[in-house]
Design a protein around this motif. Structure first.
Motif, PDB file in Angstrom:
ATOM      1  N   ARG A 154      -9.816  -0.549   6.393  1.00  0.00           N
ATOM      2  CA  ARG A 154     -10.688   0.613   6.243  1.00  0.00           C
ATOM      3  C   ARG A 154     -11.928   0.241   5.455  1.00  0.00           C
ATOM      4  O   ARG A 154     -11.860  -0.443   4.448  1.00  0.00           O
ATOM      5  CB  ARG A 154      -9.911   1.717   5.527  1.00  0.00           C
ATOM      6  N   VAL A 155     -13.074   0.712   5.923  1.00  0.00           N
ATOM      7  CA  VAL A 155     -14.345   0.450   5.217  1.00  0.00           C
ATOM      8  C   VAL A 155     -14.446   1.398   4.039  1.00  0.00           C
ATOM      9  O   VAL A 155     -14.133   2.558   4.146  1.00  0.00           O
ATOM     10  CB  VAL A 155     -15.540   0.669   6.178  1.00  0.00           C
ATOM     11  N   GLN A 199       0.840  -1.195   0.000  1.00  0.00           N
ATOM     12  CA  GLN A 199       0.000   0.000   0.000  1.00  0.00           C
ATOM     13  C   GLN A 199       0.876   1.246   0.000  1.00  0.00           C
ATOM     14  O   GLN A 199       1.869   1.322   0.701  1.00  0.00           O
ATOM     15  CB  GLN A 199      -0.898  -0.021   1.232  1.00  0.00           C
ATOM     16  N   THR A 200       0.478   2.223  -0.811  1.00  0.00           N
ATOM     17  CA  THR A 200       1.178   3.503  -0.908  1.00  0.00           C
ATOM     18  C   THR A 200       0.141   4.614  -0.975  1.00  0.00           C
ATOM     19  O   THR A 200      -1.064   4.354  -1.001  1.00  0.00           O
ATOM     20  CB  THR A 200       2.047   3.571  -2.185  1.00  0.00           C
ATOM     21  N   TYR A 201       0.635   5.853  -1.053  1.00  0.00           N
ATOM     22  CA  TYR A 201      -0.282   6.989  -1.198  1.00  0.00           C
ATOM     23  C   TYR A 201      -1.110   6.846  -2.466  1.00  0.00           C
ATOM     24  O   TYR A 201      -2.303   7.147  -2.479  1.00  0.00           O
ATOM     25  CB  TYR A 201       0.508   8.296  -1.220  1.00  0.00           C
ATOM     26  N   ARG A 214      -9.641   2.993  -1.025  1.00  0.00           N
ATOM     27  CA  ARG A 214     -10.345   1.728  -1.199  1.00  0.00           C
ATOM     28  C   ARG A 214     -11.659   1.971  -1.923  1.00  0.00           C
ATOM     29  O   ARG A 214     -12.507   2.727  -1.452  1.00  0.00           O
ATOM     30  CB  ARG A 214     -10.611   1.097   0.154  1.00  0.00           C
ATOM     31  N   TRP A 215     -11.817   1.342  -3.065  1.00  0.00           N
ATOM     32  CA  TRP A 215     -13.040   1.451  -3.851  1.00  0.00           C
ATOM     33  C   TRP A 215     -13.846   0.179  -3.682  1.00  0.00           C
ATOM     34  O   TRP A 215     -13.327  -0.922  -3.813  1.00  0.00           O
ATOM     35  CB  TRP A 215     -12.719   1.651  -5.331  1.00  0.00           C
ATOM     36  N   ASP A 216     -15.116   0.327  -3.414  1.00  0.00           N
ATOM     37  CA  ASP A 216     -16.040  -0.795  -3.348  1.00  0.00           C
ATOM     38  C   ASP A 216     -16.879  -0.705  -4.617  1.00  0.00           C
ATOM     39  O   ASP A 216     -17.792   0.121  -4.704  1.00  0.00           O
ATOM     40  CB  ASP A 216     -16.910  -0.680  -2.096  1.00  0.00           C
ATOM     41  N   PRO A 217     -16.578  -1.535  -5.610  1.00  0.00           N
ATOM     42  CA  PRO A 217     -17.264  -1.404  -6.901  1.00  0.00           C
ATOM     43  C   PRO A 217     -18.789  -1.425  -6.803  1.00  0.00           C
ATOM     44  O   PRO A 217     -19.460  -0.639  -7.471  1.00  0.00           O
ATOM     45  CB  PRO A 217     -16.748  -2.594  -7.712  1.00  0.00           C
TER      46      PRO A 217
END
Length: 149
Positions: free
Chosen positions: A148-149, A5-7, A12-15
């Motif tokens: 993260r949600v 994980q980076t900047y 986080r995308w939830d399609p």
């Protein structure tokens, strides 16, 4: 995650949420408003039904957005608590006292900093009043947050 994980990749995308549910809810509002305006001039039209459809579409959108925002706010509070505990373990007494001036937004940004760079980044954040995004961009050794949600 297979990639560290980076900047650049930490968002986080939830399609199902971002690319289907939210667009469909917005489309429902647009269709309801279009139908109300477009069919207003017709005789024997049910203006009340179309107006009510617009109102309920907006209410539905707001209820769903609020129900999504509440757990995210709780999550932010938990992150704030975790970071305060981490600061207690990693900072000197003087730096810890100074860290109380950090905002919730800054603490949320600092969660990605490794333990080694956290003390210096806290000082820099307080000296320069860095934003959450600026803090994340300044991190060299990224500490991933995969929950993260």
């Amino acid at each position: 995650m297979s990639v560290p994980q980076t900047y650049k990749n930490h968002v986080r995308w939830d399609p199902a949420w971002h690319f289907f549910m939210v667009p469909m809810l917005m489309l429902n509002i647009i269709i309801a408003a279009y139908k109300l305006v477009h069919d207003w001039h017709l005789e024997n039209n049910h203006h009340f039904v179309f107006g009510w459809w617009v109102i309920l579409s907006i209410v539905l959108f707001m209820v769903i957005m609020k129900s999504r925002m509440y757990p995210m706010k709780v999550q932010d509070r938990i992150i704030r608590l975790e970071e305060r505990l981490r600061l207690q373990a990693l900072l000197s007494a003087d730096d810890l006292a100074r860290s109380r001036a950090l905002t919730e937004d800054q603490l949320i940004g600092l969660r990605f900093a490794s333990d080694d760079e956290l003390p210096s980044l806290v000082s820099r954040t307080l000296d320069e009043n860095l934003s959450r995004d600026q803090i994340k961009q300044a991190i060299v050794n990224w500490r991933p947050d995969n929950f993260r949600v």
